[in-house]
Design a protein around this motif. Structure first.
Motif, short mmCIF file in Angstrom:
data_model
loop_
_atom_site.label_atom_id
_atom_site.label_comp_id
_atom_site.label_asym_id
_atom_site.label_seq_id
_atom_site.Cartn_x
_atom_site.Cartn_y
_atom_site.Cartn_z
N LYS A 1 48.85 -6.53 -16.91
CA LYS A 1 48.83 -6.37 -15.50
C LYS A 1 47.49 -7.28 -14.93
O LYS A 1 47.57 -7.74 -13.73
N MET A 2 46.39 -7.43 -15.64
CA MET A 2 45.38 -7.92 -15.07
C MET A 2 45.80 -9.72 -14.94
O MET A 2 45.43 -10.31 -13.75
N ASP B 1 31.75 -18.97 -7.63
CA ASP B 1 32.85 -19.90 -8.37
C ASP B 1 33.70 -19.09 -9.45
O ASP B 1 34.84 -19.27 -9.38
N VAL B 2 32.88 -18.10 -10.06
CA VAL B 2 33.78 -17.50 -11.21
C VAL B 2 33.28 -15.84 -10.83
O VAL B 2 32.10 -15.59 -10.70
N VAL B 3 34.23 -14.90 -11.21
CA VAL B 3 33.88 -13.49 -11.32
C VAL B 3 34.10 -13.07 -12.53
O VAL B 3 35.20 -13.23 -13.11
N LEU B 4 33.35 -12.49 -13.30
CA LEU B 4 33.37 -11.83 -14.52
C LEU B 4 33.71 -10.30 -14.22
O LEU B 4 32.88 -9.63 -13.60
N MET B 5 34.99 -9.90 -14.27
CA MET B 5 35.66 -8.74 -13.77
C MET B 5 35.82 -7.46 -15.02
O MET B 5 36.66 -7.87 -15.81
N ASP B 6 35.09 -6.43 -15.09
CA ASP B 6 35.60 -5.53 -15.82
C ASP B 6 36.82 -4.71 -15.21
O ASP B 6 37.26 -4.96 -14.15
N ILE B 7 37.43 -3.80 -16.04
CA ILE B 7 38.66 -3.27 -15.70
C ILE B 7 38.49 -1.84 -15.15
O ILE B 7 39.06 -1.45 -14.01
N ASN B 8 38.05 -1.08 -15.77
CA ASN B 8 38.02 0.47 -15.72
C ASN B 8 36.68 0.81 -14.69
O ASN B 8 35.72 0.65 -15.52
N MET B 9 36.80 0.74 -13.64
CA MET B 9 35.64 1.11 -12.55
C MET B 9 35.84 2.31 -11.57
O MET B 9 37.06 2.18 -11.09
N PRO B 10 34.63 3.00 -11.13
CA PRO B 10 35.19 3.95 -10.05
C PRO B 10 35.28 3.34 -8.79
O PRO B 10 34.88 1.98 -8.80
N VAL B 11 35.79 3.67 -7.68
CA VAL B 11 35.95 3.42 -6.32
C VAL B 11 37.07 2.24 -6.13
O VAL B 11 38.06 2.58 -5.63
N MET B 12 37.18 1.16 -6.94
CA MET B 12 37.93 0.11 -7.02
C MET B 12 38.23 -0.51 -8.34
O MET B 12 37.04 -1.17 -8.81
N ASN B 13 39.03 -0.44 -9.13
CA ASN B 13 39.15 -1.04 -10.39
C ASN B 13 39.30 -2.47 -10.38
O ASN B 13 39.56 -3.03 -9.33
N GLY B 14 39.46 -3.13 -11.45
CA GLY B 14 39.34 -4.53 -11.89
C GLY B 14 40.67 -4.99 -11.45
O GLY B 14 40.77 -6.45 -10.87
N ILE B 15 41.93 -4.66 -11.64
CA ILE B 15 43.20 -5.07 -11.45
C ILE B 15 43.34 -4.89 -9.84
O ILE B 15 43.75 -6.00 -9.50
N GLU B 16 43.02 -3.72 -9.38
CA GLU B 16 43.34 -3.85 -7.94
C GLU B 16 42.32 -4.82 -7.02
O GLU B 16 42.65 -5.32 -6.10
N THR B 17 41.06 -4.92 -7.51
CA THR B 17 39.96 -5.95 -7.22
C THR B 17 40.74 -7.31 -7.26
O THR B 17 40.77 -8.16 -6.37
N THR B 18 41.20 -7.83 -8.47
CA THR B 18 41.91 -8.95 -8.79
C THR B 18 42.86 -9.20 -7.87
O THR B 18 43.16 -10.49 -7.49
#
Length: 211
Positions: A95-96, A52-69
């Motif tokens: 941006k987020m 139902d909900v994703v708690l998303m961090d921003i700065n992450m390796p491989v794929m960051n939170g903005i791209e994922t969102t």
């Protein structure tokens, strides 16, 4: 039945700590944990893993939170993304939210506020603190001045800042829900925003609505 939450964070200890907090909330359960956006997207290929909900961090390796969102907003619009980060810059927050996040919280947020944010994201569709709202207002430049909205669009925008549903707004303006959706989509395109919180923030910044 409890609402399902997935936590995405590349720091293992924080990931487990945030998951532990959510497990203590009466209305929520942790479905699983992910260390980056790509790991989440891989999981979502299985329909049983859609939360139902994703708690998303921003700065992450491989794929960051903005791209994922951005990808979630396009491919899994039913999932509500709530950003949970240490990033406080206006640019990152904006941006987020433009990527489709329904709210933005700092990681030092009290557990009671996180609990309330999760509830409101599901019930109202968004959640934002006064602090984040002010940051976004302060980040605004004069770019909005060049945007021209029609009078009926402005009227719709003012109603959109309340807790009325789009159907209730349609009734209030004596228009069909389809016409209201047209106003909403037109304004989204003009303002380059993707959610209702963006409408509210634009209206506040431009004096069209006073909270």
């Amino acid at each position: 039945m409890k609402n399902s939450v997935v936590v995405v964070d590349d720091h293992t200890l924080l990931l487990q700590a945030i998951g532990g907090l959510v497990k203590d909330f009466d209305d929520f359960e942790v479905q699983y944990l992910c260390k980056n956006g790509q790991e989440l997207l891989d999981k979502l290929k299985n329909p049983a893993n859609i939360p139902d909900v994703v708690l998303m961090d921003i700065n992450m390796p491989v794929m960051n939170g903005i791209e994922t969102t951005q990808i979630l907003t396009k491919e899994y619009p039913q999932i509500r993304v709530l950003a949970l980060s240490v990033e406080e810059s206006e640019e990152t927050i904006l941006k987020m939210l433009r990527a489709g996040a329904k709210g933005y919280l700092m990681k030092d947020t009290k557990s009671s506020i996180l609990n309330e944010a999760l509830k409101q994201v599901l019930s109202k569709g968004y959640y934002h603190t006064n602090t984040v709202s002010k940051l976004l207002v302060n980040s605004l430049h004069k770019e909005d001045e060049a945007i021209q909205l029609k009078e009926r669009e402005k009227e719709f925008l003012q109603h959109a800042c309340t807790e009325m549903t789009y159907k209730e707004i349609a009734d209030k303006m004596f228009l069909s829900p389809k016409t209201i959706e047209g106003y909403r989509d037109s304004i989204y395109e003009k303002l380059n925003i993707k959610n209702r919180i963006g409408l509210v923030l634009y209206a506040i910044r431009n004096g069209l609505f006073t909270p």
